[in-house]
Design a protein around this motif. Structure first.
Motif, mmCIF file in Angstrom:
data_model
loop_
_atom_site.group_PDB
_atom_site.id
_atom_site.type_symbol
_atom_site.label_atom_id
_atom_site.label_comp_id
_atom_site.label_asym_id
_atom_site.label_seq_id
_atom_site.Cartn_x
_atom_site.Cartn_y
_atom_site.Cartn_z
ATOM 1 N N LYS A 103 0.828 -1.215 0.000
ATOM 2 C CA LYS A 103 0.000 0.000 0.000
ATOM 3 C C LYS A 103 0.855 1.255 0.000
ATOM 4 O O LYS A 103 0.533 2.251 -0.644
ATOM 5 C CB LYS A 103 -0.927 -0.012 1.217
ATOM 6 C CG LYS A 103 -2.039 -1.043 1.115
ATOM 7 C CD LYS A 103 -2.913 -0.992 2.354
ATOM 8 C CE LYS A 103 -4.065 -2.007 2.264
ATOM 9 N NZ LYS A 103 -4.919 -1.971 3.459
ATOM 10 N N ARG A 104 1.957 1.168 0.769
ATOM 11 C CA ARG A 104 2.849 2.335 0.778
ATOM 12 C C ARG A 104 3.471 2.566 -0.617
ATOM 13 O O ARG A 104 3.627 3.718 -1.070
ATOM 14 C CB ARG A 104 3.946 2.132 1.828
ATOM 15 C CG ARG A 104 3.451 2.315 3.262
ATOM 16 C CD ARG A 104 4.610 2.457 4.218
ATOM 17 N NE ARG A 104 5.455 1.266 4.232
ATOM 18 C CZ ARG A 104 5.252 0.218 5.024
ATOM 19 N NH1 ARG A 104 4.202 0.211 5.848
ATOM 20 N NH2 ARG A 104 6.072 -0.815 4.970
ATOM 21 N N ASP A 105 3.787 1.488 -1.292
ATOM 22 C CA ASP A 105 4.362 1.622 -2.647
ATOM 23 C C ASP A 105 3.339 2.235 -3.601
ATOM 24 O O ASP A 105 3.680 3.125 -4.428
ATOM 25 C CB ASP A 105 4.795 0.243 -3.169
ATOM 26 C CG ASP A 105 6.023 -0.276 -2.426
ATOM 27 O OD1 ASP A 105 6.710 0.552 -1.775
ATOM 28 O OD2 ASP A 105 6.300 -1.492 -2.478
ATOM 29 N N ILE A 106 2.075 1.767 -3.485
ATOM 30 C CA ILE A 106 1.020 2.314 -4.365
ATOM 31 C C ILE A 106 0.807 3.798 -4.099
ATOM 32 O O ILE A 106 0.680 4.632 -5.031
ATOM 33 C CB ILE A 106 -0.281 1.526 -4.157
ATOM 34 C CG1 ILE A 106 -0.107 0.079 -4.671
ATOM 35 C CG2 ILE A 106 -1.453 2.200 -4.859
ATOM 36 C CD1 ILE A 106 -1.276 -0.823 -4.358
ATOM 37 N N ALA A 107 0.789 4.113 -2.789
ATOM 38 C CA ALA A 107 0.588 5.527 -2.423
ATOM 39 C C ALA A 107 1.753 6.375 -2.907
ATOM 40 O O ALA A 107 1.567 7.523 -3.386
ATOM 41 C CB ALA A 107 0.427 5.638 -0.904
ATOM 42 N N ALA A 108 2.950 5.836 -2.805
ATOM 43 C CA ALA A 108 4.133 6.588 -3.257
ATOM 44 C C ALA A 108 4.096 6.788 -4.765
ATOM 45 O O ALA A 108 4.441 7.871 -5.292
ATOM 46 C CB ALA A 108 5.402 5.841 -2.843
ATOM 47 N N GLN A 109 3.684 5.713 -5.464
ATOM 48 C CA GLN A 109 3.598 5.811 -6.919
ATOM 49 C C GLN A 109 2.548 6.842 -7.319
ATOM 50 O O GLN A 109 2.745 7.648 -8.260
ATOM 51 C CB GLN A 109 3.262 4.439 -7.520
ATOM 52 C CG GLN A 109 4.392 3.435 -7.396
ATOM 53 C CD GLN A 109 4.004 2.036 -7.869
ATOM 54 O OE1 GLN A 109 2.870 1.855 -8.363
ATOM 55 N NE2 GLN A 109 4.927 1.075 -7.755
ATOM 56 N N ALA A 110 1.396 6.824 -6.613
ATOM 57 C CA ALA A 110 0.333 7.801 -6.920
ATOM 58 C C ALA A 110 0.818 9.219 -6.647
ATOM 59 O O ALA A 110 0.539 10.165 -7.428
ATOM 60 C CB ALA A 110 -0.914 7.485 -6.092
ATOM 61 N N GLU A 111 1.518 9.351 -5.536
ATOM 62 C CA GLU A 111 2.049 10.683 -5.196
ATOM 63 C C GLU A 111 3.055 11.138 -6.234
ATOM 64 O O GLU A 111 3.085 12.331 -6.638
ATOM 65 C CB GLU A 111 2.702 10.626 -3.827
ATOM 66 C CG GLU A 111 3.286 11.954 -3.345
ATOM 67 C CD GLU A 111 2.215 13.016 -3.156
ATOM 68 O OE1 GLU A 111 2.572 14.209 -3.134
ATOM 69 O OE2 GLU A 111 1.015 12.685 -3.003
ATOM 70 N N ALA A 112 3.842 10.214 -6.731
ATOM 71 C CA ALA A 112 4.839 10.577 -7.762
ATOM 72 C C ALA A 112 4.151 11.008 -9.039
ATOM 73 O O ALA A 112 4.561 11.983 -9.706
ATOM 74 C CB ALA A 112 5.767 9.394 -8.010
ATOM 75 N N ARG A 113 3.053 10.316 -9.478
ATOM 76 C CA ARG A 113 2.323 10.689 -10.683
ATOM 77 C C ARG A 113 1.667 12.038 -10.491
ATOM 78 O O ARG A 113 1.661 12.880 -11.416
ATOM 79 C CB ARG A 113 1.256 9.626 -10.983
ATOM 80 C CG ARG A 113 1.840 8.323 -11.550
ATOM 81 C CD ARG A 113 0.745 7.471 -12.168
ATOM 82 N NE ARG A 113 -0.271 7.098 -11.208
ATOM 83 C CZ ARG A 113 -0.213 6.020 -10.442
ATOM 84 N NH1 ARG A 113 0.830 5.200 -10.522
ATOM 85 N NH2 ARG A 113 -1.181 5.763 -9.604
ATOM 86 N N ARG A 114 1.111 12.236 -9.283
ATOM 87 C CA ARG A 114 0.463 13.531 -9.041
ATOM 88 C C ARG A 114 1.456 14.660 -9.166
ATOM 89 O O ARG A 114 1.169 15.720 -9.788
ATOM 90 C CB ARG A 114 -0.174 13.523 -7.650
ATOM 91 C CG ARG A 114 -1.033 14.766 -7.355
ATOM 92 C CD ARG A 114 -1.483 14.732 -5.910
ATOM 93 N NE ARG A 114 -0.360 14.823 -4.995
ATOM 94 C CZ ARG A 114 0.280 15.979 -4.744
ATOM 95 N NH1 ARG A 114 -0.079 17.127 -5.340
ATOM 96 N NH2 ARG A 114 1.309 15.982 -3.910
ATOM 97 N N ARG A 115 2.628 14.476 -8.596
ATOM 98 C CA ARG A 115 3.651 15.520 -8.676
ATOM 99 C C ARG A 115 4.106 15.730 -10.117
ATOM 100 O O ARG A 115 4.336 16.887 -10.569
ATOM 101 C CB ARG A 115 4.841 15.151 -7.807
ATOM 102 C CG ARG A 115 4.550 15.253 -6.326
ATOM 103 C CD ARG A 115 5.769 14.855 -5.528
ATOM 104 N NE ARG A 115 5.537 14.941 -4.072
ATOM 105 C CZ ARG A 115 6.414 14.631 -3.162
ATOM 106 N NH1 ARG A 115 7.612 14.162 -3.553
ATOM 107 N NH2 ARG A 115 6.111 14.741 -1.880
#
Length: 335
Positions: free
Chosen positions: A300-312
């Motif tokens: 879940k942390r990896d998914i959240a990090a990936q989502a945060e990276a796409r958002r940025r």
């Protein structure tokens, strides 16, 4: 000239030779007075008189008086010092001898006189060891004093027939007691002989039960082990070995209780082992759950990090686009 040994006494009446212990002259029949009168005898008679006078003055009478007189005279006789002089020894023998020959009424202290007579006679024989004639007379007197049991009973029977009956009763009781004792001894020996192999067989039976019990306990067959113990107990019974049987019964009952306790201990150990295994299994299961949860959390942390990276990235692209459009608009205005 040959030497004469010993003491030669003469009759004061006829001058004839007297035996050492004669109280009457064999030749003329003259009564000899004062025979045996010496200091030891006089002192002994005086003490007896004093004892009787003291007890009588104290008011003692009857059988009680006779019993106490016998007791006190016994002590006096026992403690009586025996003189060393020949004449004194002869006089003392003459004084004691009638008390042992049961002439008339038996002396109550006859047993005490017998002991003292043997002591006096021993000293007298030693004193006259060189006088063969006197020693022969001493031995003759000693034989007359040592009546056989049958002669003594016969003499006393004439005075008291009841004594014979009493002695006969005692003899019968003694025989009965002896026969009873011998019978009991034979019975005991017979019982011992029969008991030993029977006891060995009973012990072997119980030891076999213990072996079977240990096997079932090792296999954790607790019900079977308890069933074996129900047969365990000393079953041999012999009335002549009551004490030994009670001891064996107590011993094997103690062993049985100890083996019952070992079942409880084994069961408790098994329960503890099972509980420990369950605890280990639950711990392993919890570790798997924790591991899976940790992996899910990481995912879940990896998914959240990936989502945060796409958002940025999208935000940066949007800002870059806006910057380019603004620059283009300014350029258009400038043109």
């Amino acid at each position: 000239m040959s030497e004469k040994q010993g003491v030669i006494n003469q009759c004061p009446s006829c001058g004839g030779a007297l035996k050492a212990f004669a109280s009457r002259c064999e030749l003329c029949g003259h009564e000899l007075t004062g025979v045996g009168a010496n200091r030891t005898v006089v002192e002994l008679v005086r003490k007896f008189d004093e004892i009787e006078a003291a007890l009588t003055q104290a008011g003692m009478q009857g059988s009680k008086l006779e019993k106490e007189l016998q007791s006190r005279r016994s002590r006096v006789i026992r403690d009586l010092p025996v003189p060393n002089a020949r004449d004194d020894l002869l006089s003392l023998i003459h004084f004691v001898l009638p008390k042992l020959q049961n002439a008339g009424k038996a002396d109550p202290n006859e047993a005490d006189w017998q002991v003292k007579f043997k002591e006096i006679m021993s000293l007298a024989k030693n004193a006259y060891r060189g006088d063969a004639k006197t020693r022969d007379e001493l031995e003759a007197l000693e034989r007359s004093a040592n009546l056989s049991f049958g002669e003594a009973v016969g003499a006393r029977a004439k005075r008291s027939p009841l004594l014979v009956l009493a002695l006969a009763g005692v003899a019968v009781l003694a025989i009965i007691g002896f026969v009873s004792t011998q019978w009991e001894s034979w019975q005991q020996a017979r019982c011992d002989k029969a008991y030993q192999p029977a006891a060995q067989a009973e012990t072997a039976r119980l030891e076999a039960i213990v072996l079977a019990f240990n096997g079932k306990l090792k296999e954790r067959d607790y019900a079977g082990a308890q069933a074996e113990l129900k047969q365990m107990g000393w079953q041999l019974q012999e009335s002549c070995k009551a004490e030994k049987i009670a001891e064996e019964t107590q011993t094997w009952e103690g062993k049985r209780q100890a083996l019952f306790a070992s079942i409880e201990q084994a069961q408790a150990a098994e329960r503890a082992e099972q509980q420990a295994a369950q605890d280990r299994e639950r711990a392993a299961q919890q570790a798997v759950v924790d591991q899976e949860k940790a992996a899910e959390d990481a995912r879940k942390r990896d998914i959240a990090a990936q989502a945060e990276a796409r958002r940025r990235a999208e935000a940066e692209a949007d800002l870059s686009l806006r910057a380019r459009r603004g620059a283009a608009a300014r350029q258009a205005r400038d043109d």
